[in-house]
Design an enzyme around this catalytic site. Structure first.
Site, PDB file in Angstrom:
ATOM      1  N   ASP A 243       0.875  -1.181   0.000  1.00 27.48           N
ATOM      2  CA  ASP A 243       0.000   0.000   0.000  1.00 27.48           C
ATOM      3  C   ASP A 243       0.907   1.224   0.000  1.00 27.48           C
ATOM      4  O   ASP A 243       2.035   1.174   0.470  1.00 27.48           O
ATOM      5  CB  ASP A 243      -0.905   0.013   1.238  1.00 27.48           C
ATOM      6  CG  ASP A 243      -2.183   0.834   1.015  1.00 27.48           C
ATOM      7  OD1 ASP A 243      -3.246   0.226   0.798  1.00 27.48           O
ATOM      8  OD2 ASP A 243      -2.098   2.082   1.054  1.00 27.48           O
ATOM      9  N   CYS A 331     -14.085  -1.065  -8.147  1.00 29.67           N
ATOM     10  CA  CYS A 331     -15.240  -0.566  -7.396  1.00 29.67           C
ATOM     11  C   CYS A 331     -15.716   0.768  -7.980  1.00 29.67           C
ATOM     12  O   CYS A 331     -16.496   1.479  -7.366  1.00 29.67           O
ATOM     13  CB  CYS A 331     -14.910  -0.428  -5.915  1.00 29.67           C
ATOM     14  SG  CYS A 331     -13.526   0.676  -5.604  1.00 29.67           S
TER      15      CYS A 331
HETATM   16  N1  SAH Z   1      -8.095  -4.363  -0.335  1.00 27.05           N
HETATM   17  C1  SAH Z   1      -8.601  -3.550   0.741  1.00 27.05           C
HETATM   18  C2  SAH Z   1      -9.199  -2.253   0.290  1.00 27.05           C
HETATM   19  C3  SAH Z   1      -8.337  -1.385  -0.605  1.00 27.05           C
HETATM   20  S1  SAH Z   1      -8.694   0.327  -0.505  1.00 27.05           S
HETATM   21  C4  SAH Z   1      -9.604  -4.344   1.596  1.00 27.05           C
HETATM   22  O1  SAH Z   1     -10.212  -5.319   1.121  1.00 27.05           O
HETATM   23  O2  SAH Z   1      -9.811  -3.965   2.743  1.00 27.05           O
HETATM   24  C5  SAH Z   1      -7.522   1.039  -1.531  1.00 27.05           C
HETATM   25  C6  SAH Z   1      -6.141   1.167  -0.931  1.00 27.05           C
HETATM   26  O3  SAH Z   1      -5.269   1.480  -2.006  1.00 27.05           O
HETATM   27  C7  SAH Z   1      -5.949   2.298   0.089  1.00 27.05           C
HETATM   28  O4  SAH Z   1      -5.429   1.746   1.282  1.00 27.05           O
HETATM   29  C8  SAH Z   1      -4.926   3.253  -0.559  1.00 27.05           C
HETATM   30  O5  SAH Z   1      -3.967   3.761   0.372  1.00 27.05           O
HETATM   31  C9  SAH Z   1      -4.238   2.350  -1.544  1.00 27.05           C
HETATM   32  N2  SAH Z   1      -3.669   2.992  -2.750  1.00 27.05           N
HETATM   33  C10 SAH Z   1      -4.243   3.900  -3.572  1.00 27.05           C
HETATM   34  N3  SAH Z   1      -3.465   4.156  -4.645  1.00 27.05           N
HETATM   35  C11 SAH Z   1      -2.351   3.369  -4.511  1.00 27.05           C
HETATM   36  C12 SAH Z   1      -1.175   3.155  -5.303  1.00 27.05           C
HETATM   37  N4  SAH Z   1      -1.001   3.787  -6.476  1.00 27.05           N
HETATM   38  N5  SAH Z   1      -0.283   2.260  -4.864  1.00 27.05           N
HETATM   39  C13 SAH Z   1      -0.449   1.583  -3.703  1.00 27.05           C
HETATM   40  N6  SAH Z   1      -1.543   1.748  -2.911  1.00 27.05           N
HETATM   41  C14 SAH Z   1      -2.480   2.627  -3.298  1.00 27.05           C
END
Ligand code: SAH
Length: 388
Positions: A243, A331
């Site tokens: 993340d 989503c």
């Molecule tokens: N898979 C998780 C939900 C993901 S929410 C679950 O099931 O609970 C999306 C996440 O993507 C967030 O934590 C955000 O910090 C991260 N994020 C957004 N853009 C990103 C990027 N370019 N690289 C890595 N992480 C990213």
């Protein structure tokens, strides 16, 4: 309490006839006034069509509540919420959605259970006016220890409503321990994403866990608090959880400790950059999860968003082992299932791999879609297996 009567055009009336609960501003012939709330709705001939939530500032002016003229009071809300909750059976988790708004014929109302507590969202101006009755209905239907209103969702702006988080009843803690198919994690009702956790992916987490190669290497991109990673960590030998938010990863590490899990490597990185790097280094994974945030926030950004989805999917496909599985999803409400599947086909062609469609996925069953109300669906995904 009824705050007025709206008259709708033939086109507006037809929407309700066809099972869609929304009537737009342009199909309201006579507005009931300026006050939001519950109103009576008739056609131009004065025929009663039902009762609706009225939003004087929103393009979505009317949301159908009831086709009868019986009063919509605390008892009515209690019965409807109770009926929605009792549709949920066999959920293997202590946190689940009891009411999914339009998907349960309770437009703009979300009610999530976190053990003995409830986190709800009132997402329209009309509903906000019925707050006391709704809270009384939740208490009657679910008997919670506390009710928190996460009324800080951005859609409330379209309704002219303030964004705030308020305790409506009892007490709700800062963190709640959730148990999901034998995995424990901490949800944050007051400050976490959505109502405190991503409940909509629950069934997909279990699905991917079942397809994770025992003793293999797994990669969970966009892991947030590690909810997929925790499920993959039991069968897999190693999980790399990625993340860009160090804070999210710290919560993920707390969750791993809570479960006594020590085979997850938490990695702060941009998923796009990391995938490129992994591909260059010829690293391979047996299980990959791609659960990015919504890339398309509006219709205008759709082409760019689809290019973004294609890039990460293509690279993920390239670094899958033979027989490796990829769970991928979007989503973005603006990315339809057709667009998503076409993007995957495009990525698969460019990857040169042969990818089997193992399962077509959506949100968990406690987040139901209505077939003739496409707006109730937003999460679409697929489980793919590389067979050569
Ligand atoms: N898979 C998780 C939900 C993901 S929410 C679950 O099931 O609970 C999306 C996440 O993507 C967030 O934590 C955000 O910090 C991260 N994020 C957004 N853009 C990103 C990027 N370019 N690289 C890595 N992480 C990213």
């Amino acid at each position: 309490m009824i705050v007025g009567t709206a008259v709708v055009t033939a086109k507006g009336a037809e929407r309700w006839k066809q099972g869609h609960p929304w009537i737009y501003r342009s199909d309201v012939a006579e507005e009931p006034g300026k006050e939001p709330g519950i109103i009576r709705v008739t056609d131009r001939k004065g025929r009663f069509l039902g009762q609706a939530l009225y939003s004087p500032k929103s393009e979505i002016r009317l949301r159908l509540l009831s086709r009868s003229d019986a009063p919509v009071d605390a008892a009515w809300w209690g019965e409807r919420i109770s009926a929605a909750a009792s549709r949920r059976t066999g959920i293997e988790a202590s946190a689940w959605r009891a009411v999914h708004a339009e998907g349960d014929s309770l437009p703009s109302l979300v009610v999530d259970r976190y053990g003995p507590w409830v986190v709800a969202q009132l997402l329209s101006a009309g509903l906000e006016r019925s707050r006391d009755d709704v809270v009384a209905g939740i208490r009657a239907a679910l008997a919670p220890d506390g009710i928190l209103l996460r009324n800080d969702a951005g859609v409330r702006r379209h309704e002219g409503l303030p964004l705030d988080v308020v305790l409506a009843y009892g007490a709700v803690p800062e963190t709640v321990e959730v148990e999901e198919a034998g995995v424990r994690y901490l949800a944050a009702p007051w400050s976490g994403q959505k109502t405190g956790a991503f409940l909509d992916q629950r069934e997909n987490r279990a699905l991917v866990a079942r397809h994770t190669r025992p003793g293999g290497r797994a990669l969970d991109l966009f892991t947030y608090h590690g909810s997929f990673a925790l499920h993959l960590a039991r069968p897999a030998a190693l999980v790399v959880a990625v993340d860009q938010s160090a804070e999210a990863l710290a919560r993920g590490a707390d969750n791993a400790r809570l479960n006594g899990i020590s085979n997850i490597a938490w990695r702060e990185a941009n998923a796009f950059d990391l995938l490129r790097e992994l591909e260059q280094r010829k690293e391979r994974f047996d299980t990959i999860v791609l659960d990015p945030p919504a890339f398309a926030k509006t219709k205008d950004t759709l082409p760019r968003a689809v290019a973004g989805y294609k890039e990460i999917n293509l690279r993920a496909m390239r670094i899958l082992t033979r027989e490796g599985v990829l769970f991928t999803c979007s989503c973005s409400y603006h990315v339809s299932r057709d667009v998503f599947m076409a993007m995957l086909a495009d990525a698969a062609r460019d990857s040169g791999r042969r990818l089997q469609l193992v399962a077509v996925c959506g949100a968990a069953g406690d987040h139901p879609e209505i077939v003739n109300v496409p707006e109730t669906g937003y999460l679409k995904g697929a489980l793919l297996r590389a067979i050569d």
